[in-house]
Design a protein around this motif. Structure first.
Motif, PDB file in Angstrom:
ATOM      1  N   UNK A  64      -4.920  -2.086   0.855  1.00 12.37           N
ATOM      2  CA  UNK A  64      -4.517  -0.299  -0.407  1.00 12.37           C
ATOM      3  C   UNK A  64      -5.607   0.555   0.185  1.00 12.37           C
ATOM      4  N   UNK A  65      -5.834   0.707   1.572  1.00  7.53           N
ATOM      5  CA  UNK A  65      -6.943   2.490   1.825  1.00  7.53           C
ATOM      6  C   UNK A  65      -5.903   3.469   1.352  1.00  7.53           C
ATOM      7  N   UNK A  66      -6.375   4.741   1.440  1.00 12.21           N
ATOM      8  CA  UNK A  66      -4.923   5.643   1.460  1.00 12.21           C
ATOM      9  C   UNK A  66      -5.259   5.996   2.761  1.00 12.21           C
ATOM     10  N   UNK A  67      -6.283   5.837   3.405  1.00  8.55           N
ATOM     11  CA  UNK A  67      -6.091   5.853   5.148  1.00  8.55           C
ATOM     12  C   UNK A  67      -4.644   5.279   5.912  1.00  8.55           C
ATOM     13  N   UNK A  68      -4.035   4.667   5.160  1.00  7.39           N
ATOM     14  CA  UNK A  68      -3.239   3.959   6.272  1.00  7.39           C
ATOM     15  C   UNK A  68      -1.396   4.464   5.337  1.00  7.39           C
ATOM     16  N   UNK A  69      -1.062   4.938   6.362  1.00  6.76           N
ATOM     17  CA  UNK A  69       1.108   5.073   6.290  1.00  6.76           C
ATOM     18  C   UNK A  69       1.333   4.552   7.375  1.00  6.76           C
ATOM     19  N   UNK A  70       2.574   4.330   6.116  1.00  9.20           N
ATOM     20  CA  UNK A  70       3.522   3.433   6.492  1.00  9.20           C
ATOM     21  C   UNK A  70       4.873   4.544   7.336  1.00  9.20           C
ATOM     22  N   UNK A  71       4.872   4.799   8.897  1.00  7.86           N
ATOM     23  CA  UNK A  71       5.634   5.639   9.147  1.00  7.86           C
ATOM     24  C   UNK A  71       6.841   4.266  10.408  1.00  7.86           C
TER      25      UNK A  71
END
Length: 97
Positions: A64-71
């Motif tokens: 749930x971290x805003x620095x985590x991106x799914x790419x």
């Protein structure tokens, strides 16, 4: 959702000593910490760490971290990429492989 970071022995020792991990050489090159889901873990181990010993697989709690991106990555699948250093507080557990 469980997310995992694979560490080589030296990376793990450095992480334990410093309490934070800015990334492996590959992470630093790409500008993010490479993570895998539980379903992706075996493929990542086989593709990038085959034959290596002394690995540590750490479960990290950053879903749930805003620095985590799914790419998009391997085969068009979405992979979790963390755009900040890992901290000891992010760890949920680990195992040696």
């Amino acid at each position: 959702m469980a997310l995992f970071k694979i560490f080589r022995a030296r990376e793990w020792a450095d992480f334990e000593a410093a309490g934070r991990f800015a990334g492996s050489a590959d992470d630093l090159r790409d500008g993010f910490i490479h993570l895998s889901t539980g379903e992706q873990l075996d493929g990542t181990l086989g593709r990038h760490f085959a034959g290596e010993t002394g690995l540590v697989v750490a479960e990290v709690g950053v879903a749930d971290d805003s620095a985590l991106k799914w790419e998009v990555s391997r085969g068009g699948a979405l992979f979790p990429h963390l755009y900040r250093a890992l901290e000891q507080a992010d760890l949920l557990g680990h195992e040696r492989r």
